[in-house]
Design an enzyme around this catalytic site. Structure first.
Site, PDB file in Angstrom:
ATOM      1  N   ASP A  17      69.044 -32.636 114.011  1.00  0.00           N
ATOM      2  CA  ASP A  17      70.169 -32.881 114.969  1.00  0.00           C
ATOM      3  C   ASP A  17      70.030 -31.855 116.246  1.00  0.00           C
ATOM      4  O   ASP A  17      69.796 -30.746 115.888  1.00  0.00           O
ATOM      5  CB  ASP A  17      71.422 -32.187 114.161  1.00  0.00           C
ATOM      6  CG  ASP A  17      72.541 -32.356 115.091  1.00  0.00           C
ATOM      7  OD1 ASP A  17      72.491 -33.024 116.237  1.00  0.00           O
ATOM      8  OD2 ASP A  17      73.868 -32.071 114.542  1.00  0.00           O
ATOM      9  N   ASP A 112      70.810 -38.162 119.542  1.00  0.00           N
ATOM     10  CA  ASP A 112      70.125 -36.798 119.395  1.00  0.00           C
ATOM     11  C   ASP A 112      70.243 -36.333 117.851  1.00  0.00           C
ATOM     12  O   ASP A 112      70.023 -35.319 117.417  1.00  0.00           O
ATOM     13  CB  ASP A 112      71.404 -35.778 120.043  1.00  0.00           C
ATOM     14  CG  ASP A 112      72.706 -35.899 119.406  1.00  0.00           C
ATOM     15  OD1 ASP A 112      73.019 -37.168 118.752  1.00  0.00           O
ATOM     16  OD2 ASP A 112      73.431 -35.145 119.898  1.00  0.00           O
ATOM     17  N   GLU A 113      70.268 -37.571 117.055  1.00  0.00           N
ATOM     18  CA  GLU A 113      69.947 -37.278 115.647  1.00  0.00           C
ATOM     19  C   GLU A 113      69.422 -38.289 114.944  1.00  0.00           C
ATOM     20  O   GLU A 113      69.330 -39.636 115.181  1.00  0.00           O
ATOM     21  CB  GLU A 113      71.450 -37.335 115.055  1.00  0.00           C
ATOM     22  CG  GLU A 113      71.587 -36.622 113.729  1.00  0.00           C
ATOM     23  CD  GLU A 113      73.161 -36.725 113.564  1.00  0.00           C
ATOM     24  OE1 GLU A 113      73.642 -36.040 112.317  1.00  0.00           O
ATOM     25  OE2 GLU A 113      73.953 -37.236 114.154  1.00  0.00           O
TER      26      GLU A 113
END
Length: 420
Positions: A17, A112-113
């Site tokens: 993350d 973003d993960e």
């Protein structure tokens, strides 16, 4: 650690993350903003929503999905920016390339993960902890940071990634999953929103350990048919899989179709279902970084026949606030109130070539011609809340119209997905 693979036995799944990603990229590109509260989101003067707040802004109480006006009151000296999605996409691609250097098994769940499988012997013969440490260091070399959770399945990895931010690495060794999860509050597990948390507390269930040991009859009123799966997740016994990474060119369309337990005949019901399907399609488009030009509506009547209608847009989009109204217009060409709808589907296709055209977060039409509405920032904020707390954590009122009446799960259509 000792022995083969550093003593790790069994599956090793990580969740990476990126820390306050949008704000961190802005601080990277604006060195004078480093160490200062930065908020990426819609204007506080125009009913905007916070997309991301830097760690310097968070002590003031600012967080994702908060109304921008409230964030401005809490942190009046913050630096505001509407964001630069092209730049975020560029940095995200660099990070995902780092993961791809380590394993072909990647499940990118948002910009973003991403989950990644580094099970010893499946692709690598190195200690999973060493690989996770190397990923963290390489991301830091880009000028941003990430937090990683490492465990035996996706639930453990996701929860672990939240516990030590920013730039944390939380490792849950094989065999310690139940002890790790037991003391945590039930809300720590994705898929448990506010209403489920309240219901569990009324039943005397406050921790994941208590959830793991609860009788199914106490859980079914809260989770329905998912009760056993939630109990297994809380015990750390979920079995997860991460497929080989999708190539962007393999995705031909992103669609969502549902079959209803009871036929829909009223316009309000059909349009509400269309909007719900469109929300899911929009979220998936944004997750994949895709924007399409062609909108498709598919329906099937209870007696078996059906129709499909399409329309090409002047610009590509990933914004359901733009393509769902077009879907409603298409619906009017193939359906009239009273006609029994058994199945309904919405799809977006005709993606731009050479990597796709991606809309900016807050522009009506970006420099490459992709379009979005002034409500797209709200959709992005809701994406992030759902990714963190589960699909049921936030929704519009139309979702209550159906309850459990939808019997067929969401799915991608016309997508060539590689196998493990």
């Amino acid at each position: 650690m000792s022995g083969l693979f550093g003593g790790w036995e069994g599956p090793a799944i990580g969740l990476m993350d990126l820390d306050a990603f949008f704000a961190s990229v802005e601080q990277l590109d604006h060195p004078e903003w480093r160490g200062k509260p930065v908020i990426v989101g819609g204007s506080p003067d125009e009913r905007g929503v916070v997309s991301t707040a830097s760690y310097e802004a968070r002590p003031y109480g600012v967080h994702s999905a908060m109304p921008s006006a409230q964030a401005k009151r809490l942190c009046p000296n913050a630096i505001w920016t509407h964001g630069h999605f092209d730049r975020y996409r560029e940095m995200s691609a660099k990070v995902m390339a780092i993961l791809a250097d380590e394993t072909p098994y990647i499940d990118q769940v948002s910009i973003d993960e991403a989950f990644f499988d580094i099970t010893p012997g499946r692709f690598s013969r190195e200690s999973p902890i060493s690989i996770a440490q190397r990923i963290s260091a390489r991301v830091a070399e880009l000028g941003i940071t990430c937090s990683i959770g490492l465990g035996c399945n996706k639930t453990v990895a996701k929860i672990a990634s939240e516990l030590d931010k920013p730039r944390g690495l939380t490792v849950v060794l094989p065999g310690t999953e139940a002890a790790f999860l037991a003391p945590l509050p039930v809300r720590a597990m994705s898929g448990i929103g506010g209403s489920a948390e309240t219901a569990l507390k009324r039943a005397g269930i406050h921790t994941l350990g208590a959830l793991a040991q609860a009788p199914l009859e106490r859980l079914r009123p809260v989770f329905g048919t998912n009760a056993e799966a939630m109990r297994l997740r809380a015990a750390g016994r979920e079995v997860s899989s991460v497929s080989a990474v999708d190539a962007p060119d393999d995705v031909k369309s992103v669609s969502n179709e549902r079959t209803f337990a009871h036929d829909l005949t009223e316009r309000a019901d059909v349009e509400a279902a269309l909007a719900l399907l469109g929300e899911s399609v929009g979220r998936r488009l944004r997750r994949k970084g895709l924007a399409g030009r062609t909108v498709t509506v598919k329906l099937r009547y209870t007696y078996g026949s059906g129709h499909t209608a399409q329309r090409k847009l002047p610009h590509p989009t990933d914004d359901e606030n733009l393509f769902v109204p077009v879907a409603r217009e298409l619906l009017n060409t193939i359906w009239q109130p009273g006609m029994p709808v058994r199945l309904l589907g919405v799809g977006v296709s005709d993606f731009a070539q050479e990597g796709g055209v991606q809309t900016d977060l807050f522009c009506e039409v970006d420099e490459r011609g992709a379009m979005s509405s002034d409500r797209r920032d709200l959709a992005v904020a809701m994406d992030r809340v759902r990714e963190r707390f589960g699909n049921a954590s936030v929704s519009f009122g139309r979702a209550a119209r159906f309850g459990s009446d939808i019997v067929r799960p969401d799915k991608f259509l016309n997508q060539n997905k590689p196998r493990d």
